[in-house]
Design a protein around this motif. Sequence first.
Motif, PDB file in Angstrom:
ATOM      1  N   PRO A  78     -26.221  55.142  13.746  1.00  0.00           N
ATOM      2  CA  PRO A  78     -25.037  55.738  14.379  1.00  0.00           C
ATOM      3  C   PRO A  78     -25.422  56.619  15.561  1.00  0.00           C
ATOM      4  CG  PRO A  78     -25.541  56.847  12.311  1.00  0.00           C
ATOM      5  CD  PRO A  78     -26.470  55.667  12.406  1.00  0.00           C
ATOM      6  N   ILE A  79     -24.456  56.984  16.355  1.00  0.00           N
ATOM      7  CA  ILE A  79     -24.716  57.807  17.536  1.00  0.00           C
ATOM      8  C   ILE A  79     -25.063  59.227  17.095  1.00  0.00           C
ATOM      9  CG2 ILE A  79     -23.712  58.757  19.638  1.00  0.00           C
ATOM     10  CD1 ILE A  79     -21.868  56.277  19.679  1.00  0.00           C
ATOM     11  N   THR A  80     -26.252  59.678  17.477  1.00  0.00           N
ATOM     12  CA  THR A  80     -26.678  61.031  17.103  1.00  0.00           C
ATOM     13  C   THR A  80     -27.272  61.810  18.271  1.00  0.00           C
ATOM     14  OG1 THR A  80     -28.843  60.151  16.432  1.00  0.00           O
ATOM     15  CG2 THR A  80     -27.197  60.409  14.697  1.00  0.00           C
ATOM     16  N   HIS A  81     -27.567  61.158  19.408  1.00  0.00           N
ATOM     17  CA  HIS A  81     -28.222  61.882  20.495  1.00  0.00           C
ATOM     18  C   HIS A  81     -27.253  62.837  21.186  1.00  0.00           C
ATOM     19  CE1 HIS A  81     -27.072  57.812  21.678  1.00  0.00           C
ATOM     20  NE2 HIS A  81     -26.832  58.248  22.883  1.00  0.00           N
ATOM     21  N   GLY A  82     -27.818  63.939  21.639  1.00  0.00           N
ATOM     22  CA  GLY A  82     -27.028  65.083  22.097  1.00  0.00           C
ATOM     23  C   GLY A  82     -26.097  64.798  23.256  1.00  0.00           C
ATOM     24  N   ASP A  83     -26.568  64.078  24.286  1.00  0.00           N
ATOM     25  CA  ASP A  83     -25.702  63.872  25.454  1.00  0.00           C
ATOM     26  C   ASP A  83     -24.512  62.982  25.114  1.00  0.00           C
ATOM     27  OD1 ASP A  83     -27.403  61.693  25.178  1.00  0.00           O
ATOM     28  OD2 ASP A  83     -27.443  61.251  27.320  1.00  0.00           O
TER      29      ASP A  83
ATOM     30  N   GLU B 120     -13.893  50.092  16.983  1.00  0.00           N
ATOM     31  CA  GLU B 120     -14.626  51.061  16.166  1.00  0.00           C
ATOM     32  C   GLU B 120     -16.080  50.621  15.982  1.00  0.00           C
ATOM     33  OE1 GLU B 120     -13.439  53.961  15.112  1.00  0.00           O
ATOM     34  OE2 GLU B 120     -11.391  53.625  15.808  1.00  0.00           O
ATOM     35  N   ALA B 121     -16.645  50.024  17.038  1.00  0.00           N
ATOM     36  CA  ALA B 121     -18.020  49.513  17.008  1.00  0.00           C
ATOM     37  C   ALA B 121     -18.958  50.582  17.558  1.00  0.00           C
ATOM     38  CB  ALA B 121     -18.114  48.217  17.804  1.00  0.00           C
ATOM     39  N   GLU B 122     -19.351  51.485  16.697  1.00  0.00           N
ATOM     40  CA  GLU B 122     -20.129  52.658  17.121  1.00  0.00           C
ATOM     41  C   GLU B 122     -21.509  52.278  17.659  1.00  0.00           C
ATOM     42  OE1 GLU B 122     -21.718  56.905  15.265  1.00  0.00           O
ATOM     43  OE2 GLU B 122     -20.503  55.563  14.050  1.00  0.00           O
ATOM     44  N   GLN B 123     -22.117  51.222  17.099  1.00  0.00           N
ATOM     45  CA  GLN B 123     -23.477  50.850  17.494  1.00  0.00           C
ATOM     46  C   GLN B 123     -23.510  49.952  18.731  1.00  0.00           C
ATOM     47  OE1 GLN B 123     -22.231  50.487  14.412  1.00  0.00           O
ATOM     48  NE2 GLN B 123     -23.459  51.785  13.085  1.00  0.00           N
TER      49      GLN B 123
END
Length: 201
Positions: free
Chosen positions: A129-134, A178-181
């Motif tokens: 899943p999306i976790t990077h700060g920017d 809803e395709a987060e990846q």
Amino acid sequence: MSYLSELISLYPILSLINSVILFFGLYYLGEKIIYYLSIDKLLYSVSDIKYQNILISVNFISAFLFISVLILPFSKILINFVGIGIYISGIIQIFKFKYKDLNLNFEKDIYSSLILITLVGYFLLSFAPITHGDALAYHIDVAKNILKEGSLPNTIYNFHHLLVGAGEVIIAIGFIFEAEQFNNLVQFSGVLSIYGIFKKK
């Protein structure tokens, strides 16, 4: 919360499935763009073309949709229409895809094994899943605003919104389903692109 959001909150694997379908859709559209623009000979001189399909389609789609977001009042409808087209293209590509199309011919040596491990590792990493700060700071926020309003945010309360570009449109397409990846897989296509160049040389 939409029905699709509720369904994916219950079954998170659906987000990944939708992301992969969209990824294959970009591959399919890249093939068509290369064919109709007759740029296959140009690409073939520097790379194995199959590995450039996704980046070609991403660049064309993001440029087209980003301009529409900037100047057209109906860009929200256009983004949804393009997203559905990519999704349908992905389903078509999945049914016609064969593993041999990738042409992953590795010699049995240490260097080839390292390349294969690296490619597979990056591919699996893109499932996260999306976790990077920017992305959490502004990429997702702007993409959702584009999807909701059909325009870039004009608030003065988040100066990070000044850092946005055409890539947020691609992220917005992922959020339709809803395709987060999806954006992670698009980033992975950059690694594939580099591999295609080295493979050719």
